[in-house]
Write a protein that holds these residues in place. Sequence first.
Motif, PDB file in Angstrom:
ATOM      1  N   THR A 192      -8.358  -8.005 -20.592  1.00 14.28           N
ATOM      2  CA  THR A 192      -9.306  -8.147 -21.703  1.00 14.28           C
ATOM      3  C   THR A 192     -10.353  -7.045 -21.655  1.00 14.28           C
ATOM      4  N   CYS A 193     -10.935  -6.833 -20.492  1.00 15.40           N
ATOM      5  CA  CYS A 193     -11.963  -5.797 -20.365  1.00 15.40           C
ATOM      6  C   CYS A 193     -11.392  -4.414 -20.642  1.00 15.40           C
ATOM      7  N   THR A 194     -10.189  -4.148 -20.139  1.00  9.64           N
ATOM      8  CA  THR A 194      -9.546  -2.856 -20.362  1.00  9.64           C
ATOM      9  C   THR A 194      -9.277  -2.632 -21.848  1.00  9.64           C
ATOM     10  N   GLN A 195      -8.778  -3.663 -22.526  1.00  8.57           N
ATOM     11  CA  GLN A 195      -8.501  -3.550 -23.964  1.00  8.57           C
ATOM     12  C   GLN A 195      -9.787  -3.304 -24.748  1.00  8.57           C
ATOM     13  N   LEU A 196     -10.816  -4.073 -24.426  1.00  9.81           N
ATOM     14  CA  LEU A 196     -12.085  -3.914 -25.140  1.00  9.81           C
ATOM     15  C   LEU A 196     -12.683  -2.534 -24.892  1.00  9.81           C
ATOM     16  N   GLU A 219     -20.720   5.267 -23.566  1.00 10.02           N
ATOM     17  CA  GLU A 219     -22.058   4.736 -23.282  1.00 10.02           C
ATOM     18  C   GLU A 219     -22.402   3.574 -24.209  1.00 10.02           C
ATOM     19  N   GLY A 220     -21.973   3.650 -25.462  1.00  8.24           N
ATOM     20  CA  GLY A 220     -22.192   2.537 -26.386  1.00  8.24           C
ATOM     21  C   GLY A 220     -21.462   1.293 -25.926  1.00  8.24           C
ATOM     22  N   TYR A 221     -20.204   1.466 -25.470  1.00  7.76           N
ATOM     23  CA  TYR A 221     -19.455   0.331 -24.944  1.00  7.76           C
ATOM     24  C   TYR A 221     -20.171  -0.264 -23.735  1.00  7.76           C
ATOM     25  N   ARG A 222     -20.611   0.588 -22.812  1.00  6.61           N
ATOM     26  CA  ARG A 222     -21.296   0.099 -21.608  1.00  6.61           C
ATOM     27  C   ARG A 222     -22.555  -0.689 -21.978  1.00  6.61           C
ATOM     28  N   ALA A 223     -23.306  -0.189 -22.932  1.00  9.42           N
ATOM     29  CA  ALA A 223     -24.519  -0.893 -23.348  1.00  9.42           C
ATOM     30  C   ALA A 223     -24.178  -2.251 -23.957  1.00  9.42           C
ATOM     31  N   LEU A 224     -23.167  -2.287 -24.815  1.00 10.68           N
ATOM     32  CA  LEU A 224     -22.761  -3.552 -25.437  1.00 10.68           C
ATOM     33  C   LEU A 224     -22.232  -4.546 -24.405  1.00 10.68           C
ATOM     34  N   ILE A 225     -21.345  -4.103 -23.523  1.00  8.19           N
ATOM     35  CA  ILE A 225     -20.740  -5.026 -22.563  1.00  8.19           C
ATOM     36  C   ILE A 225     -21.771  -5.487 -21.537  1.00  8.19           C
ATOM     37  N   SER A 278     -18.048  -6.582 -14.174  1.00  4.37           N
ATOM     38  CA  SER A 278     -18.763  -5.564 -14.941  1.00  4.37           C
ATOM     39  C   SER A 278     -18.030  -5.119 -16.194  1.00  4.37           C
ATOM     40  N   CYS A 279     -16.710  -5.265 -16.241  1.00  4.19           N
ATOM     41  CA  CYS A 279     -15.897  -4.793 -17.376  1.00  4.19           C
ATOM     42  C   CYS A 279     -16.062  -3.306 -17.623  1.00  4.19           C
TER      43      CYS A 279
END
Length: 156
Positions: free
Chosen positions: A35-39, A50-56, A74-75
Amino acid sequence: MQGSPAATEVARRHWARAAGDTNTLEEVAAAATRTCTQLQAGLARWVGTEGYRALIDRALLLARAEHPALGSLSCHGEDGAVTTAAVRAHSAAEVATGMVALVAALVELLGRIIGEEMAVRLVEHIGMKSETDRKTPSPRGIVSTESKGGRDARVG
């Protein structure tokens, strides 16, 4: 965090596609990693790494408040062993419930930026695309049906 019905429903569907009938901790940890890899692969194409890291990171913070089974997850691309270690102290059901809450929180946060309908469609597309061909999702084919202030056209 109590998510919207649409965010919760897409999160449940996304998790069901990733986890299937899994019920052992190792299988659930593997589904969480998928799930984390797909997202990460799908959303980084839209909002950048960086946007993904901030959201997750924000979604994890919100989801952990009610789901401690997410622990130190941490995803951010960790492997299955790291995920298994992060969730070993909890039951598979607790981890699964936490992952649904995490995806719902992510959809809610993304929805604040791009609108709930588009966030739902994007996350749903990521799960379906990953399920069918296991490749990095393409932004092609996501269609907006919103007509207020936008256009009805393919994105990408």
